[in-house]
Design an enzyme around this catalytic site. Structure first.
Site, PDB file in Angstrom:
ATOM      1  N   TYR A 170      49.322  50.264  60.339  1.00 46.59           N
ATOM      2  CA  TYR A 170      50.506  49.341  60.068  1.00 46.59           C
ATOM      3  C   TYR A 170      51.786  50.327  59.250  1.00 46.59           C
ATOM      4  CZ  TYR A 170      48.569  44.907  61.176  1.00 46.59           C
ATOM      5  OH  TYR A 170      47.909  44.001  62.029  1.00 46.59           O
TER       6      TYR A 170
ATOM      7  N   LYS B 207      28.182  34.848  34.861  1.00 48.74           N
ATOM      8  CA  LYS B 207      29.461  34.118  35.330  1.00 48.74           C
ATOM      9  C   LYS B 207      29.773  34.659  36.673  1.00 48.74           C
ATOM     10  CE  LYS B 207      32.596  36.865  32.510  1.00 48.74           C
ATOM     11  NZ  LYS B 207      32.967  36.755  31.158  1.00 48.74           N
TER      12      LYS B 207
ATOM     13  N   MET C  55      43.241  44.036  57.523  1.00 43.22           N
ATOM     14  CA  MET C  55      42.474  42.839  56.871  1.00 43.22           C
ATOM     15  C   MET C  55      40.863  43.312  56.987  1.00 43.22           C
ATOM     16  SD  MET C  55      42.840  38.855  58.070  1.00 43.22           S
ATOM     17  CE  MET C  55      44.572  38.621  57.714  1.00 43.22           C
TER      18      MET C  55
HETATM   19  C1  LIG Z   1      32.542  37.967  30.308  1.00 43.39           C
HETATM   20  C2  LIG Z   1      32.099  37.961  29.035  1.00 43.39           C
HETATM   21  C3  LIG Z   1      31.213  38.692  28.579  1.00 43.39           C
HETATM   22  C4  LIG Z   1      30.599  39.773  29.315  1.00 43.39           C
HETATM   23  O1  LIG Z   1      31.433  40.835  29.242  1.00 43.39           O
HETATM   24  P1  LIG Z   1      31.154  42.519  29.798  1.00 43.39           P
HETATM   25  O2  LIG Z   1      32.447  43.259  29.328  1.00 43.39           O
HETATM   26  O3  LIG Z   1      31.196  42.271  31.416  1.00 43.39           O
HETATM   27  O4  LIG Z   1      30.000  42.998  29.132  1.00 43.39           O
HETATM   28  C5  LIG Z   1      30.599  38.284  27.326  1.00 43.39           C
HETATM   29  N1  LIG Z   1      31.480  37.317  26.499  1.00 43.39           N
HETATM   30  C6  LIG Z   1      32.226  36.524  26.904  1.00 43.39           C
HETATM   31  C7  LIG Z   1      32.657  35.376  25.958  1.00 43.39           C
HETATM   32  C8  LIG Z   1      32.746  36.735  28.057  1.00 43.39           C
HETATM   33  O5  LIG Z   1      33.760  36.023  28.770  1.00 43.39           O
END
Ligand SMILES: *Cc1c(COP(=O)(O)O)cnc(C)c1O
Length: 345
Positions: free
Chosen positions: A242, A33, A290
């Site tokens: 800054y 993801k 930045m």
């Molecule tokens: C993001 C996620 C994972 C992976 O989790 P990690 O801690 O990155 O290994 C697995 N299952 C679900 C439902 C997630 O949202």
């Protein structure tokens, strides 16, 4: 070198997948993801498929559609967000498997795409996504009759092995699923490390693949090299950056490097943070801007062309600790302004 360079080691990534796979007797999927945690799903996902991953997880149907174009027809692609209204075309055309999170989503799915594969996500206590036990009781027989691809849940505290929540969620998940025929999945990276009881039929690692905690044995995946634009001598009593937050207590050679918070380098980590120059650490001075950061060259011989912010000497979790956040956020914030370079795979 004009642009900061992000190097992603696909061999290390695949080695991490294999190491996590070796910790269980069951199928190991891969969570890609958010563009593979910011590292580029177009390169990361095919490398993981090459290593043996057959099932991939994304958050949204749109990510799944993109991933299908990358991976081709073979692998299964599961959508953790489930079946949201408006997703029908993407789910059908990209052959995605939504993890159904509620009765509402189930209705949406069976009305819109009757006969199309789906999974079920149950809430075992995290109260984020998934069906509550009561919803599941109402739907369970109907859903199981249609042979779901997977029945899954997610742990809230798996990065803390001794947390009582782990056992509570395991018990809740088992109470909801013991005796069913469908394959089950409970664990992401942290859960894999909790041991066999947590593995069921499939594990779903993400962060461990990319070199982050809690998978302490992970190989280092991401290197970030930032070019030096300019160096100068700063006299005692002069300030840098800054807000004049850093004042020289002695004559100091300062390098200005070409990246900043617009590149996902957390401004909050400023006063604690270092970069690496060869084997030597060099302190970040004053505020992170930045596009620019000042670095203390005291003790460094000569003038380096570039410095390393992420590398074997300091990984995403080190930066995260400096910024008061987690490695996941450091990775997913890495911006689009880097020259991305992939090795191995
Ligand atoms: C993001 C996620 C994972 C992976 O989790 P990690 O801690 O990155 O290994 C697995 N299952 C679900 C439902 C997630 O949202």
């Amino acid at each position: 070198m004009a642009q900061a360079k992000l190097t992603i080691d696909l061999d290390a990534l695949c080695a991490n997948w294999r190491s996590l796979d070796a910790l269980s007797q069951t199928e190991t999927a891969a969570v890609v993801k958010a563009d593979a945690y910011g590292l580029g799903a177009d390169r990361v996902a095919p490398a993981l498929a090459g290593a043996g991953a057959r099932t991939f997880f994304v958050a949204l149907a749109e990510e799944g559609a993109k991933l299908r174009r990358i991976l081709g027809p073979g692998p299964e692609i599961c959508v953790l967000g489930g079946h949201m209204r408006g997703d029908i075309a993407a789910i059908r055309e990209a052959r995605l498997i939504p993890m159904i999170n509620s009765i509402d989503q189930m209705l949406c799915h069976v009305e819109g795409l009757p006969g199309h594969p789906f999974g079920i996500q149950l809430d075992s206590g995290m109260n984020r996504l998934g069906m509550e036990p009561a919803e599941w009781s109402a739907l369970r027989d109907i859903a199981l009759a249609q042979k779901p691809f997977l029945v899954m849940s997610h742990l809230a505290c798996a990065d803390e092995p001794d947390h009582a929540m782990n056992r509570r969620q395991l018990d809740a998940f088992r109470a909801m699923t013991d005796g069913i025929d469908a394959p089950r999945s409970l664990s992401a990276t942290g859960g894999i490390l909790l041991g066999d009881h947590y593995h069921f039929d499939m594990t779903r690692p993400g962060i461990g693949l990319y070199g982050g905690r809690p998978f302490a044995e992970a190989r280092h995946v991401v290197t970030l090299r930032i070019p030096v634009i300019q160096t100068r001598e700063v006299q005692t009593g002069e300030t840098v950056g800054y807000g004049n937050t850093w004042t020289a207590e002695r004559p100091t050679r300062v390098a200005t490097i070409a990246a900043g918070y617009a590149d996902g380098i957390h401004r909050a980590m400023g006063p604690q943070a270092y970069v690496g120059i060869g084997d030597a650490p060099a302190k970040i001075l004053g505020r992170i801007s930045m596009d620019l950061i000042a670095v203390d060259l005291t003790g460094i011989e000569g003038t380096p062309d570039s410095v390393e912010l992420l590398g074997p000497h300091q990984g995403v979790d080190t930066l995260a600790d400096w910024a008061g956040t987690i490695g996941y956020e450091v990775l997913t914030n890495l911006g689009p302004r880097y020259a991305r370079h992939y090795i191995g795979g």
